[in-house]
Design a protein around this motif. Structure first.
Motif, PDB file in Angstrom:
ATOM      1  N   ARG B  71      -1.629 -30.609 139.261  1.00  0.00           N
ATOM      2  CA  ARG B  71      -2.859 -31.234 138.770  1.00  0.00           C
ATOM      3  C   ARG B  71      -3.158 -32.520 139.557  1.00  0.00           C
ATOM      4  O   ARG B  71      -4.317 -32.795 139.869  1.00  0.00           O
ATOM      5  N   TRP B  72      -2.113 -33.269 139.877  1.00  0.00           N
ATOM      6  CA  TRP B  72      -2.300 -34.496 140.671  1.00  0.00           C
ATOM      7  C   TRP B  72      -2.953 -34.138 142.004  1.00  0.00           C
ATOM      8  O   TRP B  72      -3.904 -34.791 142.451  1.00  0.00           O
ATOM      9  N   ILE B  73      -2.439 -33.094 142.630  1.00  0.00           N
ATOM     10  CA  ILE B  73      -2.993 -32.680 143.930  1.00  0.00           C
ATOM     11  C   ILE B  73      -4.449 -32.237 143.748  1.00  0.00           C
ATOM     12  O   ILE B  73      -5.338 -32.638 144.505  1.00  0.00           O
ATOM     13  N   ALA B  74      -4.693 -31.416 142.719  1.00  0.00           N
ATOM     14  CA  ALA B  74      -6.034 -30.854 142.541  1.00  0.00           C
ATOM     15  C   ALA B  74      -7.074 -31.922 142.202  1.00  0.00           C
ATOM     16  O   ALA B  74      -8.253 -31.742 142.467  1.00  0.00           O
ATOM     17  N   ARG B  75      -6.629 -33.023 141.625  1.00  0.00           N
ATOM     18  CA  ARG B  75      -7.594 -34.087 141.338  1.00  0.00           C
ATOM     19  C   ARG B  75      -8.025 -34.799 142.614  1.00  0.00           C
ATOM     20  O   ARG B  75      -9.026 -35.496 142.630  1.00  0.00           O
ATOM     21  N   ARG B  76      -7.230 -34.659 143.660  1.00  0.00           N
ATOM     22  CA  ARG B  76      -7.559 -35.328 144.928  1.00  0.00           C
ATOM     23  C   ARG B  76      -8.013 -34.374 146.015  1.00  0.00           C
ATOM     24  O   ARG B  76      -8.748 -34.768 146.924  1.00  0.00           O
ATOM     25  N   VAL B  77      -7.522 -33.129 145.950  1.00  0.00           N
ATOM     26  CA  VAL B  77      -7.822 -32.168 147.020  1.00  0.00           C
ATOM     27  C   VAL B  77      -8.388 -30.879 146.428  1.00  0.00           C
ATOM     28  O   VAL B  77      -7.757 -30.244 145.591  1.00  0.00           O
ATOM     29  N   ALA B  78      -9.594 -30.507 146.881  1.00  0.00           N
ATOM     30  CA  ALA B  78     -10.168 -29.210 146.485  1.00  0.00           C
ATOM     31  C   ALA B  78     -10.026 -28.276 147.676  1.00  0.00           C
ATOM     32  O   ALA B  78     -10.196 -28.699 148.818  1.00  0.00           O
ATOM     33  N   GLU B  79      -9.672 -27.022 147.409  1.00  0.00           N
ATOM     34  CA  GLU B  79      -9.558 -26.077 148.512  1.00  0.00           C
ATOM     35  C   GLU B  79     -10.480 -24.886 148.287  1.00  0.00           C
ATOM     36  O   GLU B  79     -10.648 -24.409 147.177  1.00  0.00           O
ATOM     37  N   VAL B  80     -11.080 -24.440 149.366  1.00  0.00           N
ATOM     38  CA  VAL B  80     -11.942 -23.260 149.298  1.00  0.00           C
ATOM     39  C   VAL B  80     -11.360 -22.234 150.263  1.00  0.00           C
ATOM     40  O   VAL B  80     -11.395 -22.421 151.472  1.00  0.00           O
ATOM     41  N   GLY B 100     -13.865 -28.509 137.058  1.00  0.00           N
ATOM     42  CA  GLY B 100     -13.563 -29.671 136.227  1.00  0.00           C
ATOM     43  C   GLY B 100     -12.214 -29.612 135.541  1.00  0.00           C
ATOM     44  O   GLY B 100     -11.805 -30.548 134.861  1.00  0.00           O
ATOM     45  N   LEU B 101     -11.485 -28.510 135.755  1.00  0.00           N
ATOM     46  CA  LEU B 101     -10.231 -28.301 135.021  1.00  0.00           C
ATOM     47  C   LEU B 101      -9.174 -29.363 135.342  1.00  0.00           C
ATOM     48  O   LEU B 101      -8.515 -29.887 134.442  1.00  0.00           O
ATOM     49  N   ALA B 102      -9.034 -29.681 136.632  1.00  0.00           N
ATOM     50  CA  ALA B 102      -7.993 -30.653 137.009  1.00  0.00           C
ATOM     51  C   ALA B 102      -8.310 -32.033 136.426  1.00  0.00           C
ATOM     52  O   ALA B 102      -7.423 -32.724 135.931  1.00  0.00           O
ATOM     53  N   GLU B 103      -9.582 -32.412 136.463  1.00  0.00           N
ATOM     54  CA  GLU B 103      -9.942 -33.752 136.012  1.00  0.00           C
ATOM     55  C   GLU B 103      -9.943 -33.855 134.482  1.00  0.00           C
ATOM     56  O   GLU B 103      -9.462 -34.841 133.928  1.00  0.00           O
ATOM     57  N   HIS B 104     -10.467 -32.831 133.817  1.00  0.00           N
ATOM     58  CA  HIS B 104     -10.669 -32.952 132.372  1.00  0.00           C
ATOM     59  C   HIS B 104      -9.613 -32.255 131.535  1.00  0.00           C
ATOM     60  O   HIS B 104      -9.563 -32.445 130.321  1.00  0.00           O
ATOM     61  N   GLY B 105      -8.784 -31.390 132.138  1.00  0.00           N
ATOM     62  CA  GLY B 105      -7.763 -30.669 131.369  1.00  0.00           C
ATOM     63  C   GLY B 105      -8.371 -29.476 130.657  1.00  0.00           C
ATOM     64  O   GLY B 105      -9.597 -29.384 130.507  1.00  0.00           O
ATOM     65  N   PRO B 106      -7.520 -28.529 130.196  1.00  0.00           N
ATOM     66  CA  PRO B 106      -8.030 -27.280 129.640  1.00  0.00           C
ATOM     67  C   PRO B 106      -8.853 -27.455 128.364  1.00  0.00           C
ATOM     68  O   PRO B 106      -9.755 -26.684 128.092  1.00  0.00           O
ATOM     69  N   LEU B 107      -8.562 -28.493 127.587  1.00  0.00           N
ATOM     70  CA  LEU B 107      -9.258 -28.641 126.306  1.00  0.00           C
ATOM     71  C   LEU B 107     -10.735 -28.980 126.518  1.00  0.00           C
ATOM     72  O   LEU B 107     -11.608 -28.452 125.846  1.00  0.00           O
TER      73      LEU B 107
END
Lengths: 354, 274
Positions: B71-80, B100-107
């Motif tokens: 999650r730490w990585i995904a909040r900084r790096v998006a991959e396509v 928005g999942l990495a930033e906001h969490g599943p809830l």
């Protein structure tokens, strides 16, 4: 179809579709209530729906005793209610397990028994009945649960979780373990000296709600409520996994760990249910397809719909199973198969046209 | 900024990346080019820990990503990725909302609070008219744009793209190219098309056989001296009146020597390669 040309219109449409999902769930909740009421009323001794509502109100909400005969109360509350409750719980669990496994292995033909769960439970029951000479219904449930969990552990072991090879290996391992355990069950049935015991195993294999153990009902209910609520909460994780491992990782999820975690959780939920009702097929396969048509593929929207549709479908099937040839019972798995197979073919045909 | 330091990746006894060190600076578009099998996609995947490293380390803004959560990585790096195969039952808005999942969490992911951002990301890739359609009904090029929209919605400071213009028609290719520099402060993009790389990248890394054959500003780097041995072709680089690089390639051998560019007008082209 309206053409959405601005982002504001998209936002408005998204909000409308959320409201629509809520409306669908509310309508299904009402339908589930009505179906339960009808199922409690229908039987060899028909009970007036008003009496059914009165008995339920008295027991659940404490609305007080009415002027119905004691026999009606006995039939509704002691005989039919546990069975109706079990059908609702098992239907919901099996359908939700179906939609989850279809997402986790990315295959819309996956069903709750994919990981050999049902086969394991059957082998457990066959061992207890045919080798150990039978026992109480509680022993049946215990053996089924142990068998189901044992099968899942075998599948995970064979799939080589540690090697992280993705969902396809799990499907293959599930198939292999399932076939092996089915062979073991068939052998046990075939080599049995007691036709009566063999018959009771075969009856269980097809699934039945005829004997509902209070403990099994309680366990399945708790597993269903906790499990389904948790799955709705973490639904976006399932969405991300359903789009593939790269998609999940990009969203900040560890795909392997999350998939295994969800599979073990779903398996436990199904294991407890299978232990109570046996191998009821087709619910987990058919219902997700129907639900996606109603509210789309987003799991937060689809899981509640799947749960309620599954509950209604199994309740309807069980009501037919116990009344169609009364006093003779048909295994409910036969009914779900008879309804499910043509229904699935119809859906597939419509899908290929779309 | 993303840096790879002595990164080596082995898979099934094969060395896919061999002691690769690169830097993708903030405020720049970094291109990764190279022939098939040179390790471009593997390098991109190594930058988000999607493949295990046999040696070396990858850092995002100075932090070693080995010690960080997904999650730490995904909040900084998006991959396509190159081949997005999203769940066909999802709609465009649902898939983009997963950004928005990495930033906001599943809830809270996919909640009403993020609707505007999701719609804006879809608009940025020109898919507003298809926002509510199921992914099953989209073309390959449209799916590629959905993946890009999801990366935009992820709101990460680094975006990694693997062949983002692969299935796109000319119009959408131009739109995505125009978007590349604005999508995030740090952009790393794998490209096959050298002209496109010369056009959109500030900084280019040329891979060959799992090693870095060259790295630097595109105008200094994409020259026949480097490209000919890497691609095993004869390259002519031409710069047109607008200062844009054009490449003309031929197979090595006698037949290729006489070949000349046929479409371009000679007046506007200065030949760099004597």
């Amino acid at each position: 179809m309206t053409v959405r040309s601005t982002p504001a219109e998209v936002v408005a449409s998204v909000r409308r579709s959320r409201r629509r999902s809520t409306t669908v769930v509310a309508a299904l909740l009402a339908a589930t209530g009505l179906a339960a009421l009808a199922a409690l009323a229908i039987g060899p001794v028909p009970i007036d729906p008003a009496t059914v509502a009165g008995v339920l109100g008295d027991h659940l909400l404490g609305t007080g005793q009415g002027d119905w005969p004691a026999s009606a109360e006995q039939i509704v509350w002691a005989t039919r209610a546990p069975r109706v409750a079990m059908a609702l719980v098992a239907g919901a669990v099996l359908a939700v397990a179906g939609v989850m496994l279809q997402a986790l292995v990315r295959n819309s033909l996956a069903d709750p028994y994919l990981l050999g769960l049902n086969s394991g439970a059957s082998t457990g029951v066959a061992l207890v009945v045919l080798v150990a000479g039978g026992g109480s219904a509680l022993l049946f449930s215990g053996a089924a649960l142990a068998g189901a969990i044992g099968a899942v552990l075998l599948v995970l072991l064979f799939a080589g979780v540690a090697h992280r090879r993705g969902p396809f290996r799990l499907v293959l391992a599930g198939l292999a373990v399932g076939y092996a355990l089915n062979a073991a069950t068939s052998f046990l049935v075939f080599s049995s000296d007691s036709p009566e015991a063999a018959r009771s195993v075969l009856f269980w294999l097809l699934g039945s709600l005829a004997t509902v153990q209070p403990l099994a009902l309680a366990a399945a209910s708790v597993a269903a409520v906790i499990g389904i609520a948790a799955l709705v909460i973490i639904a976006p994780l399932t969405d991300a996994l359903a789009s593939g491992d790269d998609s999940a990782r990009s969203a900040g999820i560890d795909p392997e760990r999350t998939r295994i975690g969800l599979m073990v959780g779903v398996s436990a939920m199904v294991g407890v249910t299978v232990a109570a009702v046996g191998g009821v097929g087709f619910i987990g396969l058919v219902v997700p397809h129907l639900a996606r048509r109603l509210v789309g593929g987003r799991h937060r929207a689809v899981i509640p719909v799947v749960a309620l549709l599954g509950a209604i479908l199994l309740l309807a099937a069980d009501t037919v199973a116990r009344t169609a040839f009364a006093p003779q019972e048909i295994p409910v798995g036969v009914i779900t198969g008879v309804i499910g197979a043509p229904f699935l073919l119809l859906l597939l045909r419509q899908d290929s046209r779309a | 900024m993303i840096t790879a330091d002595g990164v080596t990746v082995r898979l099934g006894g094969r060395v896919l990346l061999d002691d690769v060190s690169i830097t993708a600076p903030t405020g720049a578009v970094t291109g990764i080019v190279g022939p098939n099998g040179s390790g471009k996609t593997t390098l991109l995947r190594a930058l988000v820990r999607a493949v295990p490293l046999a040696a070396g380390r990858v850092s995002v803004d100075g932090h070693d990503i080995r010690a960080r959560s997904r999650r730490w990585i995904a909040r900084r790096v998006a991959e396509v990725g190159q081949r997005a195969e999203p769940d066909p039952a999802l709609r465009v808005v649902d898939e983009v909302a997963l950004g928005g999942l990495a930033e906001h969490g599943p809830l809270r992911a996919g909640g009403a609070g993020q609707d505007d951002r999701v719609a804006g990301a879809i608009d940025a890739v020109g898919l507003t008219h298809r926002a509510l359609d199921r992914l099953a009904t989209l073309s390959g090029g449209e799916l590629q744009r959905v993946a890009l929209a999801r990366a935009i919605a992820q709101n990460a400071s680094h975006v990694l793209l693997d062949e983002p213009t692969n299935h796109l028609d000319i119009r959408h290719r131009l739109e995505i190219v125009a978007l590349l520099g604005r999508i995030a402060p740090t952009v790393v993009v794998v490209l096959h098309d050298l002209e496109l790389a010369a056009q959109v990248c500030d900084h280019v890394i040329v891979l060959h056989g799992g090693r870095v054959a060259g790295a630097g500003a595109q105008c200094d780097l994409l020259r026949p001296e480097l490209l000919d041995p890497v691609y095993d072709v004869v390259t002519r680089r031409l710069v047109d009146g607008a200062g844009r690089s054009r490449f003309d390639f031929a197979l090595p051998g006698p037949a290729s020597v006489a070949r000349t560019p046929s479409i371009r007008t000679p007046q506007t082209i200065t030949q760099e390669n004597p």
